[in-house]
Design an enzyme around this catalytic site. Structure first.
Site, PDB file in Angstrom:
ATOM      1  N   TRP A  16      26.523 -28.535  54.671  1.00 20.90           N
ATOM      2  CA  TRP A  16      25.358 -28.113  53.886  1.00 20.90           C
ATOM      3  C   TRP A  16      24.257 -27.963  54.914  1.00 20.90           C
ATOM      4  O   TRP A  16      23.765 -28.952  55.463  1.00 20.90           O
ATOM      5  CB  TRP A  16      25.023 -29.176  52.846  1.00 20.90           C
ATOM      6  CG  TRP A  16      23.953 -28.787  51.891  1.00 20.90           C
ATOM      7  CD1 TRP A  16      24.115 -28.131  50.698  1.00 20.90           C
ATOM      8  CD2 TRP A  16      22.547 -29.029  52.013  1.00 20.90           C
ATOM      9  NE1 TRP A  16      22.904 -27.945  50.095  1.00 20.90           N
ATOM     10  CE2 TRP A  16      21.917 -28.480  50.872  1.00 20.90           C
ATOM     11  CE3 TRP A  16      21.756 -29.644  52.969  1.00 20.90           C
ATOM     12  CZ2 TRP A  16      20.548 -28.538  50.660  1.00 20.90           C
ATOM     13  CZ3 TRP A  16      20.380 -29.697  52.764  1.00 20.90           C
ATOM     14  CH2 TRP A  16      19.792 -29.140  51.627  1.00 20.90           C
TER      15      TRP A  16
ATOM     16  N   LYS B 263      20.023 -28.230  34.018  1.00 23.69           N
ATOM     17  CA  LYS B 263      21.410 -27.778  34.098  1.00 23.69           C
ATOM     18  C   LYS B 263      21.462 -26.252  34.153  1.00 23.69           C
ATOM     19  O   LYS B 263      22.191 -25.670  34.955  1.00 23.69           O
ATOM     20  CB  LYS B 263      22.236 -28.269  32.903  1.00 23.69           C
ATOM     21  CG  LYS B 263      22.542 -29.725  32.849  1.00 23.69           C
ATOM     22  CD  LYS B 263      23.648 -30.188  33.790  1.00 23.69           C
ATOM     23  CE  LYS B 263      23.135 -30.687  35.086  1.00 23.69           C
ATOM     24  NZ  LYS B 263      22.705 -32.061  35.201  1.00 23.69           N
TER      25      LYS B 263
ATOM     26  N   GLU C 281      16.593 -32.205  30.975  1.00 22.85           N
ATOM     27  CA  GLU C 281      17.953 -32.184  31.517  1.00 22.85           C
ATOM     28  C   GLU C 281      18.651 -30.869  31.160  1.00 22.85           C
ATOM     29  O   GLU C 281      19.359 -30.283  31.985  1.00 22.85           O
ATOM     30  CB  GLU C 281      18.741 -33.406  31.005  1.00 22.85           C
ATOM     31  CG  GLU C 281      20.178 -33.498  31.465  1.00 22.85           C
ATOM     32  CD  GLU C 281      20.368 -33.538  32.981  1.00 22.85           C
ATOM     33  OE1 GLU C 281      19.394 -33.653  33.728  1.00 22.85           O
ATOM     34  OE2 GLU C 281      21.529 -33.416  33.409  1.00 22.85           O
TER      35      GLU C 281
ATOM     36  N   GLU D   7      20.188 -24.996  37.571  1.00 25.07           N
ATOM     37  CA  GLU D   7      20.967 -25.233  38.782  1.00 25.07           C
ATOM     38  C   GLU D   7      22.321 -24.551  38.803  1.00 25.07           C
ATOM     39  O   GLU D   7      22.808 -24.225  39.886  1.00 25.07           O
ATOM     40  CB  GLU D   7      21.100 -26.728  39.094  1.00 25.07           C
ATOM     41  CG  GLU D   7      21.871 -27.545  38.099  1.00 25.07           C
ATOM     42  CD  GLU D   7      21.870 -29.034  38.422  1.00 25.07           C
ATOM     43  OE1 GLU D   7      21.574 -29.410  39.562  1.00 25.07           O
ATOM     44  OE2 GLU D   7      22.173 -29.817  37.520  1.00 25.07           O
TER      45      GLU D   7
ATOM     46  N   HIS E   6      -0.528 -25.481  25.064  1.00 25.73           N
ATOM     47  CA  HIS E   6      -1.637 -25.551  26.031  1.00 25.73           C
ATOM     48  C   HIS E   6      -1.365 -24.697  27.265  1.00 25.73           C
ATOM     49  O   HIS E   6      -1.916 -24.968  28.330  1.00 25.73           O
ATOM     50  CB  HIS E   6      -1.900 -27.007  26.429  1.00 25.73           C
ATOM     51  CG  HIS E   6      -2.349 -27.850  25.281  1.00 25.73           C
ATOM     52  ND1 HIS E   6      -3.657 -27.887  24.846  1.00 25.73           N
ATOM     53  CD2 HIS E   6      -1.647 -28.651  24.443  1.00 25.73           C
ATOM     54  CE1 HIS E   6      -3.748 -28.705  23.802  1.00 25.73           C
ATOM     55  NE2 HIS E   6      -2.533 -29.174  23.533  1.00 25.73           N
TER      56      HIS E   6
ATOM     57  N   CYS F 198      26.899 -32.667  53.288  1.00 24.36           N
ATOM     58  CA  CYS F 198      27.932 -32.558  54.312  1.00 24.36           C
ATOM     59  C   CYS F 198      29.042 -33.579  54.029  1.00 24.36           C
ATOM     60  O   CYS F 198      28.780 -34.760  53.840  1.00 24.36           O
ATOM     61  CB  CYS F 198      27.437 -32.775  55.726  1.00 24.36           C
ATOM     62  SG  CYS F 198      26.256 -31.557  56.259  1.00 24.36           S
TER      63      CYS F 198
ATOM     64  N   ASN G 229      26.691 -36.122  59.545  1.00 21.16           N
ATOM     65  CA  ASN G 229      25.939 -35.886  58.321  1.00 21.16           C
ATOM     66  C   ASN G 229      24.602 -36.579  58.499  1.00 21.16           C
ATOM     67  O   ASN G 229      24.563 -37.741  58.903  1.00 21.16           O
ATOM     68  CB  ASN G 229      26.704 -36.483  57.133  1.00 21.16           C
ATOM     69  CG  ASN G 229      25.916 -36.412  55.847  1.00 21.16           C
ATOM     70  OD1 ASN G 229      25.034 -35.568  55.693  1.00 21.16           O
ATOM     71  ND2 ASN G 229      26.232 -37.301  54.912  1.00 21.16           N
ATOM     72  N   GLY G 230      23.511 -35.867  58.218  1.00 22.25           N
ATOM     73  CA  GLY G 230      22.187 -36.460  58.384  1.00 22.25           C
ATOM     74  C   GLY G 230      21.302 -35.555  59.227  1.00 22.25           C
ATOM     75  O   GLY G 230      21.599 -34.363  59.369  1.00 22.25           O
TER      76      GLY G 230
ATOM     77  N   ARG H  27      30.092 -31.676  48.585  1.00 20.92           N
ATOM     78  CA  ARG H  27      28.982 -32.157  49.427  1.00 20.92           C
ATOM     79  C   ARG H  27      28.306 -31.036  50.207  1.00 20.92           C
ATOM     80  O   ARG H  27      27.280 -31.238  50.834  1.00 20.92           O
ATOM     81  CB  ARG H  27      29.515 -33.172  50.415  1.00 20.92           C
ATOM     82  CG  ARG H  27      29.637 -34.521  49.812  1.00 20.92           C
ATOM     83  CD  ARG H  27      29.818 -35.544  50.901  1.00 20.92           C
ATOM     84  NE  ARG H  27      29.380 -36.825  50.437  1.00 20.92           N
ATOM     85  CZ  ARG H  27      28.220 -37.367  50.730  1.00 20.92           C
ATOM     86  NH1 ARG H  27      27.358 -36.748  51.489  1.00 20.92           N
ATOM     87  NH2 ARG H  27      27.911 -38.549  50.269  1.00 20.92           N
TER      88      ARG H  27
ATOM     89  N   LYS I 265      26.115 -32.493  46.274  1.00 22.76           N
ATOM     90  CA  LYS I 265      26.264 -33.600  45.328  1.00 22.76           C
ATOM     91  C   LYS I 265      25.351 -34.771  45.649  1.00 22.76           C
ATOM     92  O   LYS I 265      24.832 -35.420  44.770  1.00 22.76           O
ATOM     93  CB  LYS I 265      27.720 -34.058  45.331  1.00 22.76           C
ATOM     94  CG  LYS I 265      28.039 -35.114  44.306  1.00 22.76           C
ATOM     95  CD  LYS I 265      28.082 -34.512  42.932  1.00 22.76           C
ATOM     96  CE  LYS I 265      28.170 -35.539  41.840  1.00 22.76           C
ATOM     97  NZ  LYS I 265      27.635 -34.998  40.583  1.00 22.76           N
TER      98      LYS I 265
HETATM   99  C1  F6R Z   1      21.518 -32.529  38.889  1.00 22.81           C
HETATM  100  C2  F6R Z   1      21.833 -33.354  40.019  1.00 22.81           C
HETATM  101  C3  F6R Z   1      20.719 -33.831  40.894  1.00 22.81           C
HETATM  102  C4  F6R Z   1      20.853 -35.357  41.056  1.00 22.81           C
HETATM  103  C5  F6R Z   1      19.812 -35.868  42.053  1.00 22.81           C
HETATM  104  C6  F6R Z   1      19.875 -37.384  42.194  1.00 22.81           C
HETATM  105  O1  F6R Z   1      22.652 -32.130  38.215  1.00 22.81           O
HETATM  106  O2  F6R Z   1      22.955 -33.677  40.236  1.00 22.81           O
HETATM  107  O3  F6R Z   1      19.482 -33.493  40.380  1.00 22.81           O
HETATM  108  O4  F6R Z   1      20.686 -35.938  39.815  1.00 22.81           O
HETATM  109  O5  F6R Z   1      20.042 -35.295  43.303  1.00 22.81           O
HETATM  110  O6  F6R Z   1      21.149 -37.805  42.572  1.00 22.81           O
HETATM  111  P1  F6R Z   1      21.598 -39.313  42.478  1.00 22.81           P
HETATM  112  O7  F6R Z   1      21.736 -39.659  41.061  1.00 22.81           O
HETATM  113  O8  F6R Z   1      22.894 -39.372  43.218  1.00 22.81           O
HETATM  114  O9  F6R Z   1      20.517 -40.112  43.143  1.00 22.81           O
END
Ligand code: F6R
Length: 608
Positions: free
Chosen positions: A75, A484, A480, A487, A503, A2, A101-102, A28, A603
């Site tokens: 969100w 990517k 990673e 997501e 396995h 949010c 937010n929260g 956000r 984010k």
């Molecule tokens: C993946 C992504 C999320 C963040 C995760 C932790 O692209 O952005 O998996 O890496 O939510 O976020 P931070 O680093 O802000 O704690």
């Protein structure tokens, strides 16, 4: 999660600014949007389900009168995305407007109590109890500031709240926080408040932090902050933010994600310029600890896993890696004041990570944080912070912030290595030199693989499922790469240790099934060749990321991404992940998705 924005100014309408600020906050959350302004003692409201520009086309968010206003991009947590659930939320008479937010944990009891008293609540959200509680306190004669203070005594959970009311004589925004971010911006005759710095970055670089348990009153003339616990005034120096407004724009790129991939060399370069004494002090804390535990989530967790390998092979220190979300269940119980926790979070606001750090502090362990956001929550809980230098990252999928986490961990591993003497000084020197070249290698890796990534996405976009394999530090790279793809392109993508693949996961493989190998020319190479052969024997289509001179691996693969030169093994993630980032980006594009705004993601994840 949010995005929140509020602004109060002396002259002129705030609506066009709110609209633009919300666009900068859209990373956000983007399932609904809403704005209210106040003019001539009346509340003007526009809110609707949908992304900001869709809503703007329908409602014209620029056309609202008033020099004070608040806005929100949502969100969803409580209640589906809908007009009624979109923020702001109001009291019974539309005199009080709240964005939040929260999560308010005790909202069900409060709802029941308010309904009992005759309040009419229109949404399914937890937030809506807030304006109704404020309404009651204001009816009892309190002003907005006092009423919000009283309200914070009734609500449990985590929150950042921004409120305004037509019942105030002076144009005023009141805001408070506990567990969710809020920053205040100031320039002459204007005050801003937001969940994120980029929202007001084009207008001012002067920021004032608001901490948990504090409440602020914002007018066009200035800001007053008080502690909720004892009503004492807080005098806090402002901070000058070094980020530029330009950094938070797309600068000609079609998406933030692509821009941020291209910004990686610069981001690494800036992080490698961190002062030696800053890194040395963190290394000293780690060195003087009995055990080292790395905590993080998502992409930051992958940086931690790569960091673990760097620490082990350069410094002879093998940290435990634990997902922050699971830390309170097991590892936490074993922690002592002799241990050190390294918490990695680009946003500095991830609730899982912050709450794990709070547990760690309880047991007396030292906390070193690695974050990209100055003044973020983690910086206040950590004993020591390393501030990475990626600049603002707007794309929801982390790219350049991952790189700078890796760069910071590499510096830390080298500094720790100097303290432990696990490898020769000459080896450390060689690795340091390599690290200085990393920005150029990343840059060349982007140039030589971008077109290939686009073409390969054109050939593979209809494959539903991918396996990503690596060994040693390359498992973190594979993880990673898979994350990517998952997501932003919504593929099923699983990463495994190549050793573990036989396995179980190998059962997935059949004719043409895509298996991506991260295969640097390091000590794992010959075993990786064995794994490639196993997959080929089952008809897999092999995509590999390899050194440019590795003819043998190239001949075993159906498609190759190449890395321009020989790398230091522990630092390979920084380079080998780049083609995988590009591949995911072009897969998302080919499949018609917006890589900057993946569904269901935000984010910064500020719920447990
Ligand atoms: C993946 C992504 C999320 C963040 C995760 C932790 O692209 O952005 O998996 O890496 O939510 O976020 P931070 O680093 O802000 O704690």
């Amino acid at each position: 999660m949010c995005g929140i924005i509020g602004v109060v100014q002396k002259h002129g309408d705030v609506a066009p600014f709110l609209h633009q600020a919300l666009k900068r906050l859209e990373y956000r959350g983007y399932d609904s949007v809403g704005v209210t302004t106040i003019a001539a003692g009346r509340l003007y409201i526009k809110k609707e389900k949908g992304k900001i520009e869709e809503v703007h086309r329908r409602l014209n968010l620029d056309d609202m009168p008033g020099s004070i206003g608040i806005g929100h991009t949502r969100w969803a947590t409580h209640g589906i995305p809908s007009m009624l659930n979109a923020h702001p939320h109001f009291d019974c008479n539309n005199e009080i407007s709240v964005v939040h937010n929260g999560v308010i944990d005790n909202f069900l009891e409060l709802r029941a109590e308010l309904k009992e008293k005759g309040h009419v609540l229109k949404s399914e959200t937890d937030t809506e109890v807030i304006p109704h509680l404020i309404e009651d306190y204001m009816r009892d004669g309190l002003n907005l500031f006092q009423a919000v203070k009283e309200t914070t005594k009734r609500i449990e959970g985590t929150y950042a709240i921004v409120v305004m009311s037509t019942r105030e004589e002076v144009s005023r925004i009141v805001c408070t926080r506990d567990g969710n971010p809020l920053v205040i911006g100031r320039k002459e005759d204007v005050s801003y408040v937001s969940s994120d710095i980029p929202a007001f970055l084009p207008m001012t670089n002067d920021m004032i932090l608001l901490l948990d348990g504090e409440i602020a009153s914002l007018t066009a003339d200035g800001v007053r902050i008080e502690k909720l616990a004892d009503n004492s005034e807080v005098k806090r120096e402002g901070i000058k933010i070094s980020w530029t407004a330009d950094q938070a724009q797309k600068s000609g790129y079609p998406h933030f994600m692509l821009k941020e991939i291209h910004e990686q060399p610069e981001a690494i370069k800036n992080t490698l310029r961190l002062r030696d004494d800053v890194i040395r002090e963190a290394a000293r804390i780690i060195h003087s600890s009995k055990r080292v535990i790395m905590l993080a989530m998502g992409t930051s967790g992958h940086a931690a896993q790569a960091g673990r390998h760097m620490f082990a092979s350069i410094a002879g220190v093998l940290p435990v890696f634990e997902l922050a979300s699971d830390f309170p269940d097991t590892v936490y119980r074993t922690l002592t004041r002799n241990d050190c926790v390294i918490a990695i979070t680009q946003s500095g606001e991830t609730t899982d990570t912050i709450s794990a750090v709070k547990y760690a502090k309880e047991s007396g362990a030292k906390v070193v944080a690695i974050t990209n956001v100055v003044g973020s929550s983690i910086t206040r809980y950590a004993d020591y912070t390393i501030l990475t230098q990626a600049g603002p990252e707007i794309g929801v999928a982390a790219t350049k912030t991952f790189m700078v986490q890796l760069a910071a961990l590499a510096l830390l591993a080298l500094s720790l290595g100097e303290l432990t003497g696990f490898v020769d000084a000459s080896v450390i020197e060689r690795k340091r030199k390599f690290l200085q070249r990393a920005p150029d290698i990343v840059s060349e890796t982007i140039s030589r693989n971008e077109e290939l990534a686009r073409r390969l996405a054109g050939q593979m976009y209809d494959k539903p499922s991918f396996l990503f394999l690596g060994r040693g530090v390359s498992i973190a790279t594979a993880e990673e790469g898979a994350l990517k793809l998952k997501e932003i392109a919504y593929n099923h993508a699983e990463a495994y240790s190549a050793g573990e693949s036989k396995h179980g996961p190998i059962a997935l493989v059949q004719e043409d099934y895509p298996v991506v190998f991260v295969a640097p020319n390091d000590e794992t190479r010959s075993r990786i060749i064995g794994n490639i052969m196993e997959m080929k024997a089952r008809g897999a289509s092999i995509v590999s990321v390899i050194s440019k001179d590795d003819k043998e691996l190239a001949s075993l693969s159906n498609h190759v991404f190449t890395i321009p030169e020989q790398i230091e093994a522990e630092f390979s993630t920084m380079i080998f992940v780049v083609p995988l980032q590009l591949f995911s980006y072009y897969m998302a594009l080919k499949k018609g998705y917006d890589p900057d705004k993946p569904r269901n993601l935000a984010k910064s994840v500020t719920v447990l």
